[in-house]
Design a protein around this motif. Structure first.
Motif, short mmCIF file in Angstrom:
data_model
loop_
_atom_site.label_atom_id
_atom_site.label_comp_id
_atom_site.label_asym_id
_atom_site.label_seq_id
_atom_site.Cartn_x
_atom_site.Cartn_y
_atom_site.Cartn_z
N TYR A 193 -12.99 124.83 -32.27
CA TYR A 193 -13.17 126.26 -31.04
C TYR A 193 -12.37 127.19 -32.40
N HIS A 194 -11.98 127.50 -33.58
CA HIS A 194 -12.11 127.94 -33.84
C HIS A 194 -9.73 128.18 -33.39
N LEU A 195 -9.59 126.88 -33.80
CA LEU A 195 -8.02 126.90 -32.70
C LEU A 195 -7.35 126.81 -33.96
N PRO A 196 -5.69 127.50 -34.02
CA PRO A 196 -4.71 127.32 -35.26
C PRO A 196 -4.39 125.62 -35.07
N THR A 197 -4.24 124.96 -36.15
CA THR A 197 -3.75 124.04 -36.35
C THR A 197 -2.51 123.94 -36.23
N PHE A 198 -1.71 122.36 -36.20
CA PHE A 198 -0.35 121.94 -36.26
C PHE A 198 0.07 120.77 -37.05
N GLN A 199 1.28 120.94 -36.77
CA GLN A 199 1.83 119.51 -38.03
C GLN A 199 2.92 118.40 -36.16
N TYR A 200 1.93 117.22 -37.15
CA TYR A 200 2.71 116.24 -36.01
C TYR A 200 2.57 115.55 -37.47
N ASP A 201 3.53 114.12 -36.73
CA ASP A 201 2.71 112.63 -37.64
C ASP A 201 3.19 112.18 -37.17
N LEU B 124 1.83 116.40 -29.42
CA LEU B 124 2.04 115.69 -30.63
C LEU B 124 2.80 116.51 -31.56
N GLY B 125 3.45 116.83 -31.56
CA GLY B 125 4.21 118.16 -32.35
C GLY B 125 5.40 118.37 -31.64
N ASN B 126 5.42 117.51 -30.14
CA ASN B 126 7.17 117.22 -30.40
C ASN B 126 7.66 115.81 -30.68
N LYS B 127 8.79 115.97 -31.84
CA LYS B 127 10.02 115.23 -32.09
C LYS B 127 9.67 114.17 -31.21
N LYS B 128 10.39 114.64 -29.67
CA LYS B 128 10.38 113.08 -29.26
C LYS B 128 9.43 111.86 -29.14
N ASN B 129 7.98 112.45 -29.72
CA ASN B 129 7.10 111.81 -29.29
C ASN B 129 6.54 110.88 -30.38
N LEU B 130 6.26 109.87 -30.04
CA LEU B 130 5.21 108.80 -31.35
C LEU B 130 4.60 108.13 -31.74
N VAL B 131 3.32 109.59 -32.35
CA VAL B 131 2.18 109.50 -32.81
C VAL B 131 1.64 108.29 -32.82
N PHE B 132 1.51 107.12 -32.70
CA PHE B 132 0.57 105.92 -32.99
C PHE B 132 -0.38 105.57 -33.01
N GLY B 133 -1.24 104.92 -33.67
CA GLY B 133 -2.66 104.33 -33.02
C GLY B 133 -3.33 103.26 -34.11
N TYR B 134 -4.15 103.05 -34.15
CA TYR B 134 -5.06 101.78 -35.14
C TYR B 134 -5.67 103.04 -36.41
N ALA B 135 -6.11 102.73 -36.82
CA ALA B 135 -6.80 103.57 -37.96
C ALA B 135 -6.40 104.71 -37.67
N VAL B 136 -5.49 105.83 -37.79
CA VAL B 136 -5.23 106.69 -37.10
C VAL B 136 -6.09 107.44 -37.67
N ASN B 137 -6.05 107.55 -38.66
CA ASN B 137 -6.62 108.87 -39.62
C ASN B 137 -8.06 109.53 -39.07
N CYS B 138 -8.71 108.20 -38.31
CA CYS B 138 -9.69 108.80 -38.24
C CYS B 138 -9.40 109.51 -36.85
#
Length: 167
Positions: free
Chosen positions: A56-64, A30-44
């Motif tokens: 799981y108390h893991l670090p959050t990360f940013q992605y588009d 998800l964090g790799n800018k070469k990948n495109l994160v696309f979904g249907y009602a992706v907010n869910c």
């Protein structure tokens, strides 16, 4: 709230590795800018992923992330009643036999096929399709902050409600 059917028997899920086993790979994909994160009602999907990260108390990360739903609403005559209905309405000529709804692979393939069909119908590539519908881009970080604030307010209201009825 409608109860979704399991795509496998419940015992199957208990045999699978836990979320933290897959976390690094998910973060990388998800964090790799070469990948495109696309979904249907992706907010869910983003919300469920964030819930697991928090659990799981893991670090959050940013992605588009980009949502196919506003694009469908803007550029097709399909009245959306979920991914499966949209898929059948838009992708009539696709091989639909082996796709299972609510199974990650099936949902991803249906989403991809819908995007391909819309690109073909509008004679654009995926980036041009996204540019035609700027509302399809989800500001994941902002969305998750708003979702957390909504949950906090809901808990506070429930607590106030409890206190009022306790008297």
């Amino acid at each position: 709230m409608a109860k979704l059917p399991y795509t496998h028997k419940p015992a199957y899920y208990f045999k699978c590795p836990l979320f933290n086993h897959f976390y690094r790979k998910i973060r990388h994909l998800l964090g790799n800018k070469k990948n495109l994160v696309f979904g249907y009602a992706v907010n869910c999907d983003c919300s469920y992923l964030n819930d697991s990260i928090m659990r799981y108390h893991l670090p959050t990360f940013q992605y588009d992330a980009y949502d196919l739903l506003p694009i469908i609403k803007q550029y097709s005559n399909v009245i959306c009643h979920g991914l499966e209905d949209s898929y059948h309405a838009i992708c009539k000529d696709s091989n639909q036999a082996n796709l299972k709804v609510h199974l990650a692979v099936g949902d991803a393939l249906m989403t991809m096929q819908i995007a391909k069909h819309l690109c073909k119908a509008l004679n654009v590539n995926i980036w041009q399709l996204i540019a035609k519908c700027p509302t399809c881009k989800l500001d994941v970080e902002k969305y998750l902050i708003e979702k957390q604030e909504q949950r906090r307010k809901k808990k506070e209201l429930q607590h106030q409600h409890h206190l009022l009825h306790q008297k």
